[in-house]
Design a protein around this motif. Sequence first.
Motif, PDB file in Angstrom:
ATOM      1  N   HIS A 109       0.876  -5.623  11.000  1.00 10.37           N
ATOM      2  CA  HIS A 109       0.036  -4.444  10.722  1.00 10.37           C
ATOM      3  C   HIS A 109      -0.021  -3.491  11.920  1.00 10.37           C
ATOM      4  O   HIS A 109      -0.860  -2.603  11.954  1.00 10.37           O
ATOM      5  N   SER A 114      -1.979  -8.292   4.815  1.00 13.42           N
ATOM      6  CA  SER A 114      -3.245  -8.980   4.557  1.00 13.42           C
ATOM      7  C   SER A 114      -3.196  -9.736   3.239  1.00 13.42           C
ATOM      8  O   SER A 114      -2.729  -9.217   2.217  1.00 13.42           O
ATOM      9  N   HIS A 171      -1.076  -9.858  -2.668  1.00 14.13           N
ATOM     10  CA  HIS A 171      -1.179  -9.617  -1.230  1.00 14.13           C
ATOM     11  C   HIS A 171      -0.500  -8.303  -0.854  1.00 14.13           C
ATOM     12  O   HIS A 171       0.351  -7.801  -1.589  1.00 14.13           O
TER      13      HIS A 171
END
Length: 282
Positions: A5, A57, A63
Motif C-alpha cells: 500500500h 487490505s 479483498h
Amino acid sequence: MVLGHEVSGIIDALGSDVKGFSVGEAVAIHPAQPCGHCPECMRGQRNLCRNMRFLGSAARDPHTDGGFRRAMTVKAAQLHTLPPGLTPRRACLAEPLSVALHAIARAGNVRGRSVMVQGVGPIGLLIVAGLVHHGAERIVATDLEDFPLQCATRLGASRCYNTRHTTVEEEFDILFEATGVPAALPAAIARTRRGGILVQVGMFPPGDIPVPIAQIINRELDFRGTFRFDTEFDAALALLAERPEIADILVTQQFPLSEFAAAFALAPDRRQAAKILLSLSS
Ligand SMILES: [Zn+2]
C-alpha cells in the motif's frame, strides 16, 4: 491477495474521461478509497470510513489487491502528481509519512513543545522527521535497538536513548507511543507531563490490555488515537521533495520484485533495516 500500500509509479494508460494527468507521468498512489457516504465520510473524517477500501487490505470481501505488481489500475482520484524534483523512488514514502503527519496533527500544534517518540520503527522515524518540520523544540527518541536510533539522530532528533540500558526520567508535553507493545504503555503514560497529550500510534494486538488508567485521569492526560490519514498525502509529498534525505535515510535496502522473499526475510531485522524497497520495474 497482492500486498502493498506504499506505491508510486508511471502512468501507462488513462481512462477516456480522465483529465489532468498524462501518460508517462510519475505519480504516487493514495491507497485509500473511502465510500463518500457513511457518517464519517459525511463529517469529513474519511480515514475513519466504515466502508473503506484500502490497497493490500483483507478487511473487506472481496479483498483489495495492493501494489506489489508491475501494473495496476486505480481510480484517478487516487493519483497524486509528484512535486518538482521528487523521484518515484522517494515518493513511495508518502504513505507512511502521511500516517506520521496525521499522528502529529492529532497532537495539535507541536511548535516549541517538548516531545518524546517512544519506538522508532519507520512510522516513529517519520514522526521525528515531521516534528522537525513542524518546529518541535525538543525531540527525544527511544528504542531497544541502536540502528533506528542512529536514523532518528540523522533525521533531527535532539536526544536518543536505548531503553535497554537507560531509563528516561524526563516528562514531555507530547508523547507519541509508536511501539504498539502493550508493556510499553505504562512508561508512555509516566513520561507524559501532567495535562499533556499522549498519542497512541502503535497498533496494540486485539484484546484487553492492562493500563494504569488512574494515571490518565488524575494527571489529566489526553489519550488520543490516530488511524491512517486522509488529506496529508500532498503535504507528505511536498516534505519528501523538500527534504530528500528523509527517504534516503528510511530506505535502507532495495530488491527487485523477483527477490521479494529475501526482502521479506530481511524486513523484520531492526538492526539493519527500516524501509525496504521492492523495485517493480526489474
Ligand atoms: Zn465512508
